[in-house]
Design a protein around this motif. Sequence first.
Motif, PDB file in Angstrom:
ATOM      1  N   GLU A 140       0.834  -1.205   0.000  1.00  6.42           N
ATOM      2  CA  GLU A 140       0.000   0.000   0.000  1.00  6.42           C
ATOM      3  C   GLU A 140       0.864   1.248   0.000  1.00  6.42           C
ATOM      4  O   GLU A 140       0.589   2.209  -0.740  1.00  6.42           O
ATOM      5  N   ASP A 141       1.918   1.251   0.820  1.00  4.13           N
ATOM      6  CA  ASP A 141       2.832   2.401   0.837  1.00  4.13           C
ATOM      7  C   ASP A 141       3.479   2.600  -0.532  1.00  4.13           C
ATOM      8  O   ASP A 141       3.663   3.739  -0.992  1.00  4.13           O
ATOM      9  N   GLY A 143       2.304   1.759  -3.526  1.00  3.46           N
ATOM     10  CA  GLY A 143       1.340   2.334  -4.457  1.00  3.46           C
ATOM     11  C   GLY A 143       1.081   3.812  -4.190  1.00  3.46           C
ATOM     12  O   GLY A 143       0.954   4.607  -5.126  1.00  3.46           O
ATOM     13  N   ASP A 144       1.011   4.187  -2.910  1.00  3.66           N
ATOM     14  CA  ASP A 144       0.775   5.593  -2.566  1.00  3.66           C
ATOM     15  C   ASP A 144       1.942   6.466  -3.027  1.00  3.66           C
ATOM     16  O   ASP A 144       1.740   7.590  -3.518  1.00  3.66           O
ATOM     17  N   LEU A 145       3.178   5.980  -2.840  1.00  8.94           N
ATOM     18  CA  LEU A 145       4.346   6.738  -3.282  1.00  8.94           C
ATOM     19  C   LEU A 145       4.311   6.957  -4.786  1.00  8.94           C
ATOM     20  O   LEU A 145       4.546   8.074  -5.283  1.00  8.94           O
ATOM     21  N   ALA A 183       1.772   6.961  -6.795  1.00  8.91           N
ATOM     22  CA  ALA A 183       0.688   7.869  -7.172  1.00  8.91           C
ATOM     23  C   ALA A 183       1.069   9.322  -6.883  1.00  8.91           C
ATOM     24  O   ALA A 183       0.740  10.236  -7.655  1.00  8.91           O
ATOM     25  N   GLU A 184       1.786   9.539  -5.794  1.00  8.02           N
ATOM     26  CA  GLU A 184       2.139  10.900  -5.404  1.00  8.02           C
ATOM     27  C   GLU A 184       3.112  11.546  -6.377  1.00  8.02           C
ATOM     28  O   GLU A 184       3.092  12.777  -6.556  1.00  8.02           O
ATOM     29  N   LYS A 202      -4.203   1.830 -11.777  1.00 12.53           N
ATOM     30  CA  LYS A 202      -4.011   3.089 -11.064  1.00 12.53           C
ATOM     31  C   LYS A 202      -3.319   4.137 -11.931  1.00 12.53           C
ATOM     32  O   LYS A 202      -3.319   5.323 -11.614  1.00 12.53           O
TER      33      LYS A 202
END
Length: 544
Positions: free
Chosen positions: A240-241, A243-245, A247-248, A307
């Motif tokens: 999850e971390d 994927g968040d990175l 996306a950011e 994503k």
Amino acid sequence: MAAMTRRAFNGSALGAGVATALSGPLLSGCSDSAGSGGGAGQASGDVLPRHIAFAAVKPDYPALGNGTPAGFTSYPSDPKVAYKGKPGDGEAVTGIAQLNGPVPPSLEDNQYWQELNKRAGSPLQIQSVTAGTDFVAKITALQASGDLPDLMQLSSAIPSLGEFVQAKMVDLAEYLAGDKVKKYPFLANIAPEFWRACVYNGRLAGIPIPRGAGSSRVMLYRADLLDKAGIKDPEVGSFEDFGDLLAEVTSARSNQWGLAANPLDYIRQMFSIPNNFSQNNDGSFVSAYEHERQKDALEAARKLQQKGVINPDVAGAQPPQRDQWFKAGEGVVNWSPYTGWPGSVGSTAGLDPDMRIGVLPMPGFDGGRGRGWVGSLTNNMVSIPTSSQDRIETLLAVVDWLSAPFGTSEYLFQRYGIEGVHYELDGANPKAVSGKAEELPIGVVYLGSGPFVLYGPEDSTFVPAAHESLSGYMRNAVVDPTNLYYSPAYGSNGGRLLSTMVAVELDIVYGRKPVSAWDAAVREYLDGGGTQIKTELAAAAKDA
């Protein structure tokens, strides 16, 4: 060489081209060893060269027992000429090697190549071919034609490699085994574990290009680009971390994407899926394709694809193209071996002198720690066809010269070119001259190379960071248990099986097939030759 290897689709990528598509657990890194029906584990001491270490300079960071290589923060201020005379005999030496970047200038416009020929004492006529499927296709065409160059870079991606080297390549044990290697001191500097990977059916079929733990693949990130996004020392503790990175830092409008390459192997390692194969207590092998978490990894990769954090042009791209995206900032994170880190930094890349690189950790999917895959000890090998055996001593001398170790004058020239033309000295360290360093990558590092060391003159943070990262990585990483065994069934059918599995991976990740389609694909893989490969590997291991 693992019977089911990964170099054929090196690094692979999300896309429509099967050969450069999503990498399976059998597609990352490189692997060389063993013989038809048996592995290098069967090699007697009479086949291997004696190891005579060449002590050029003392490292700033020592080599560690877990495989972490030595590190050097500076080049010697007065590097010594270590090779007496010139290795060549005045006649042309032909060769073929892979190309990991843009095509360099041709000989008439290439000062480095011209000086290389002068120092070698023979014109080196090297054909460089883009790494990945193009290179494999070219070697395959040469196999069919029988018109072979004097020096050939070979890897386990080559179809029927064991049979090919048995029939067409010189048994180098006659010239290098035991104390015979003393005639070639830089080759004697290569440790036995790397030579074992070049033994096929009791014959020494090539000279190793030693990489060791440095060939292990990790997620490199552009620290300078993360800084601009307000992210320092990214904490990636789970999928999850991750994927968040991504996306950011993705901005489609700016053509900046989170990923420059396929993340599937990284995700597989989050799930602690085995490195190619696992081995049971009874000696039998299990393909990583059969692992229970494969479908979870595929589903996770599909989520990243949906994503929109992966460079959309990854489809069909060869490894050099993905590296260029990373260097150009069109991909913030890239799947790369440790050996690719220093080559990506600063003006060596010819793109961004302010580039800084870091390594993402290997987390567990839901937290904790994943398990990385140790790369193959030997990154390709250099083989000499029997058709060139009449010049064997000259050819061995050329490879010996190209294998000069770090710290020598020869290494400095071969890797960085001519002072004042290709680099300027910053203290004792060579700093590449923009627009000229592009002349260097003509493939010689794949036709002769000394032991891999950590050294990156363009980035003072590289050596301590890489040494710390790699030593930590190696403490929890797993090796491929088939690394020294060869399966004839793989030699003849491995490419077909691999292509089929990659095609299924693509269909799943792009939503053309459900994740449940993986079960049928694995059954077809096993029935179509995978089971025979496992059986042959187990027999080779038993005989070792």
